[in-house]
Motif scaffolding. Sequence first.
Motif, PDB file in Angstrom:
ATOM      1  N   HIS A  28      89.572  38.310  74.439  1.00 23.60           N
ATOM      2  CA  HIS A  28      89.743  39.746  74.238  1.00 23.60           C
ATOM      3  C   HIS A  28      89.335  40.102  72.813  1.00 23.60           C
ATOM      4  N   ASP A  36      94.549  34.849  67.449  1.00 22.38           N
ATOM      5  CA  ASP A  36      94.680  35.609  68.713  1.00 22.38           C
ATOM      6  C   ASP A  36      93.713  36.781  68.711  1.00 22.38           C
ATOM      7  N   GLU A  70      93.429  44.109  75.683  1.00 23.66           N
ATOM      8  CA  GLU A  70      94.276  43.108  76.347  1.00 23.66           C
ATOM      9  C   GLU A  70      95.720  43.271  75.878  1.00 23.66           C
ATOM     10  N   GLU A  71      95.873  43.443  74.571  1.00 23.41           N
ATOM     11  CA  GLU A  71      97.215  43.439  73.977  1.00 23.41           C
ATOM     12  C   GLU A  71      98.067  44.612  74.471  1.00 23.41           C
TER      13      GLU A  71
HETATM   14 ZN   LIG Z   1      95.627  37.177  72.841  1.00 23.64          ZN
END
Ligand SMILES: [Zn+2]
Length: 392
Positions: A74, A106, A140-141
């Motif tokens: 992502h 991330d 995504e988050e």
């Molecule tokens: Zn992630």
Amino acid sequence: MTSTIDRSRRLLHDLVAFPSVSGQSNLPIVEYIERWLAEHGVPCERVRDESGDRANLFATIGPDCGGGVMLSAHLDVVPAMPDGWESDPFTLSERDGLLFGRGAVDMKGFLAAVLAMVPVFQARAAELDRPLHLAFTYDEESGNFGAQRLYDFLIARATRPAIAIVGEPTGMRPIVGHKAGYEMIAEVHGAASHAARPYAGVNAIHYASRLIGHLEERAQAMAAQPRADSPFDPPYTTINVGWIEGGMARNVVPESCRFDWEIRPLPEDDGDAILAGIQQHIDTVLQPEMRARHPDTGITLRHEVIYPALRAEPDGAAARLVRDLWTDAPPGVFSIGTDGGYFQAAGISTVILGPGQTARMHETNEYIEVSELEACVDFLARLPGYQTASWP
Ligand SMILES: [Zn+2]
């Protein structure tokens, strides 16, 4: 190898500099990646959201046929409050072999490693029997919104990848399952009156607490029947009420109350059915009582986000690929939502595997170690050979 690592560090530096926080346009980082892919002769396409200011990217290296591996990341990051950061969160900063920056682990580290491998993959494109796909998603988050869109795109294509590798940070150990997520809001609309005459109103907080009591009973019933064979901790579907607000003053029967709550269904459990049961309790018990006293009252359930579970397939094609190429570590599960549930729903065998530790996600002073990037590049470099040697 050395040049690929250098390239991945330079790419990570550039990627972190895009403050691609969820919910905002991601077109600047999308354009950057498009340019990189174009420089290396890799065609890609945008899969836009309704507004057009966010996009997924989908690219193909090698033959454009069915099967093959899709590497997924992502593009968005969670916000970074500068307080507590030892350096600017959107400027990659190296200290003692650690690369600090929002998204470093991330999951722009994996993204940088994948992009750094693009010239290597492309140089071997003619050897590939099956394609290598790159799939980069937005938001995504904030609720896997890009992955939902990508799901529709994948379903509409004539062919689909066989395997998806979602490079969320797992310490390069395979994760093959996670629970689903129902992120819910309950709004209770009562009727105000003076507390001295409670019969003249409908107390929204009382009805909210009745509904919360019902949720707790359901949660306890599910906890009382854990699934013996489940790898999850805990091995049952959970419900949590996490935040509540309502009312005005002690002596006023409150008109409204709202609370945020969630269900985390096991992959084997039917979250929709659990939700339908809760809705039925509202429709047949709570709401008729409220409306008998005041017609304009009621309870509304809304969802902010519902994302699918990733059903564990420890012997699936994706887990086998990781075992054949990388590690004998037994595939695990975790309790974090990913885009992977959407890929599995599209019929793609899916594993979560990426560099860096899960515990560093969303943290202040988030970082990835250079050695973790190296391990990821090492793994990715084995993919083209696997395809030609071992593909079924
Ligand atoms: Zn992630």
